[in-house]
Design a protein around this motif. Structure first.
Motif, PDB file in Angstrom:
ATOM      1  N   LEU A   9       0.837  -1.197   0.000  1.00 59.91           N
ATOM      2  CA  LEU A   9       0.000   0.000   0.000  1.00 59.91           C
ATOM      3  C   LEU A   9       0.878   1.257   0.000  1.00 59.91           C
ATOM      4  CD1 LEU A   9      -2.775   1.328   0.140  1.00 59.91           C
ATOM      5  CD2 LEU A   9      -2.680   1.077   2.646  1.00 59.91           C
ATOM      6  N   ARG A  12       2.324   1.735  -3.492  1.00 58.77           N
ATOM      7  CA  ARG A  12       1.317   2.219  -4.452  1.00 58.77           C
ATOM      8  C   ARG A  12       0.995   3.696  -4.218  1.00 58.77           C
ATOM      9  NH1 ARG A  12      -4.151   3.014  -4.416  1.00 58.77           N
ATOM     10  NH2 ARG A  12      -4.445   1.949  -2.430  1.00 58.77           N
ATOM     11  N   LEU A  13       0.784   4.067  -2.955  1.00 60.79           N
ATOM     12  CA  LEU A  13       0.436   5.454  -2.652  1.00 60.79           C
ATOM     13  C   LEU A  13       1.599   6.409  -2.926  1.00 60.79           C
ATOM     14  CD1 LEU A  13      -1.690   4.933   0.583  1.00 60.79           C
ATOM     15  CD2 LEU A  13      -2.512   5.605  -1.702  1.00 60.79           C
ATOM     16  N   ASP A  16       1.610   6.852  -6.697  1.00 60.03           N
ATOM     17  CA  ASP A  16       0.509   7.718  -7.118  1.00 60.03           C
ATOM     18  C   ASP A  16       0.797   9.182  -6.779  1.00 60.03           C
ATOM     19  OD1 ASP A  16      -0.731   5.390  -7.934  1.00 60.03           O
ATOM     20  OD2 ASP A  16      -2.228   5.395  -6.327  1.00 60.03           O
ATOM     21  N   GLY A 126      -0.815   8.073   3.191  1.00 58.43           N
ATOM     22  CA  GLY A 126      -2.240   7.891   2.963  1.00 58.43           C
ATOM     23  C   GLY A 126      -3.044   8.346   4.160  1.00 58.43           C
ATOM     24  N   THR A 128      -7.391   8.426   5.735  1.00 58.77           N
ATOM     25  CA  THR A 128      -8.825   8.152   5.564  1.00 58.77           C
ATOM     26  C   THR A 128      -9.576   9.438   5.875  1.00 58.77           C
ATOM     27  OG1 THR A 128      -9.269   7.529   7.869  1.00 58.77           O
ATOM     28  CG2 THR A 128      -8.510   5.765   6.367  1.00 58.77           C
ATOM     29  N   CYS A 161      -5.202  11.483  -4.490  1.00 60.26           N
ATOM     30  CA  CYS A 161      -4.803  10.082  -4.683  1.00 60.26           C
ATOM     31  C   CYS A 161      -4.363   9.424  -3.384  1.00 60.26           C
ATOM     32  CB  CYS A 161      -3.692   9.983  -5.723  1.00 60.26           C
ATOM     33  SG  CYS A 161      -2.161  10.856  -5.261  1.00 60.26           S
ATOM     34  N   GLN A 162      -4.182  10.201  -2.324  1.00 62.58           N
ATOM     35  CA  GLN A 162      -3.742   9.658  -1.040  1.00 62.58           C
ATOM     36  C   GLN A 162      -4.903   9.349  -0.105  1.00 62.58           C
ATOM     37  OE1 GLN A 162      -0.669  13.082  -0.799  1.00 62.58           O
ATOM     38  NE2 GLN A 162       0.067  11.510   0.619  1.00 62.58           N
ATOM     39  N   VAL A 164      -7.872   7.192   1.044  1.00 59.11           N
ATOM     40  CA  VAL A 164      -8.315   5.805   0.863  1.00 59.11           C
ATOM     41  C   VAL A 164      -9.458   5.508   1.833  1.00 59.11           C
ATOM     42  CG1 VAL A 164      -6.063   5.000   0.034  1.00 59.11           C
ATOM     43  CG2 VAL A 164      -6.560   4.939   2.474  1.00 59.11           C
ATOM     44  N   ASP A 165     -10.200   4.449   1.549  1.00 63.48           N
ATOM     45  CA  ASP A 165     -11.341   4.086   2.395  1.00 63.48           C
ATOM     46  C   ASP A 165     -10.922   3.594   3.768  1.00 63.48           C
ATOM     47  OD1 ASP A 165     -13.194   4.789   0.459  1.00 63.48           O
ATOM     48  OD2 ASP A 165     -13.185   2.784  -0.447  1.00 63.48           O
ATOM     49  N   ARG A 166      -9.847   2.796   3.798  1.00 66.17           N
ATOM     50  CA  ARG A 166      -9.386   2.305   5.097  1.00 66.17           C
ATOM     51  C   ARG A 166      -7.890   2.071   5.050  1.00 66.17           C
ATOM     52  NH1 ARG A 166      -8.575  -3.148   6.262  1.00 66.17           N
ATOM     53  NH2 ARG A 166      -8.722  -4.394   4.388  1.00 66.17           N
ATOM     54  N   LEU A 167      -7.315   2.099   6.250  1.00 66.82           N
ATOM     55  CA  LEU A 167      -5.881   1.873   6.407  1.00 66.82           C
ATOM     56  C   LEU A 167      -5.666   0.877   7.533  1.00 66.82           C
ATOM     57  CD1 LEU A 167      -4.550   5.560   6.318  1.00 66.82           C
ATOM     58  CD2 LEU A 167      -4.093   3.781   4.621  1.00 66.82           C
TER      59      LEU A 167
END
Length: 189
Positions: A9, A12-13, A16, A126, A128, A161-162, A164-167
């Motif tokens: 994760l 990917r972040l 992005d 990232g 939430t 882009c950073q 996210v729904d959950r971490l």
């Protein structure tokens, strides 16, 4: 999430975040500075910020604005497993530090306690919408942001882009008090 998932994760972040086009990056940074500036304009709250690295949202415009107002900005310096904060008044007091991040020159600006009323702008890989944060993995901010006084507030800043729904969450993780994404308040103070 397993450590491998966390690592994937983060990768990917980071990718992005680095791929945000320069024109979009500049626009988001300008909107972020414009959103934070009113919280600092009267000088009643001190700014604690960071020097951007690796595609992080760059706050140098806000930092320089505070310096132009004659106010110091508290910037972090990595010390062992946490962060030490230093009141910095210009770029000349910064040196390349841990991980290549510009840090305060400790010989010219000693470590200071955080002001009792301050806004700590926190980077992350990232976030939430509830303010949970995924950092670089060293835990420096998590350890440094415990037991803050009542007048200290934390604000995460990020590109779209950073978000996210959950971490993955660990017991020591501390959410930020507020969150700006693409210069807009997702979670307000």
């Amino acid at each position: 999430m397993s450590p491998v998932d966390k690592s994937q994760l983060r990768a990917r972040l980071r990718r992005d975040r680095r791929q945000v086009p320069p024109q979009e990056r500049q626009a988001v940074e300008a909107r972020t500075v414009a959103a934070l500036d009113p919280l600092l304009a009267d000088g009643a709250v001190a700014l604690c910020a960071y020097m951007a690295l690796g595609g992080e949202l760059d706050l140098s415009g806000l930092i320089r604005r505070e310096w132009a107002r004659g106010r110091p900005v508290w910037l972090p310096r990595v010390r062992r497993s946490a962060l030490g904060w230093h009141a910095v008044t210009d770029d000349d007091l910064l040196l390349p530090g841990a991980y290549g991040i510009p840090e305060p020159d400790a010989t010219r600006c000693p470590e200071d306690p955080l002001p009792p009323r301050c806004l700590i702008v926190v980077p992350g890989i990232g976030f939430t919408a509830a303010g949970m944060r995924l950092g670089q993995g060293g835990g420096f901010y998590d350890r440094s942001l415990v037991d803050l006084g009542a007048g200290v507030r934390t604000v995460g800043v990020a590109f779209g882009c950073q978000l996210v729904d959950r971490l993955p969450e660990d017991p020591w993780d501390r959410p930020v008090d507020a969150l700006l994404v693409d210069g807009d308040w997702v979670l307000s103070l």
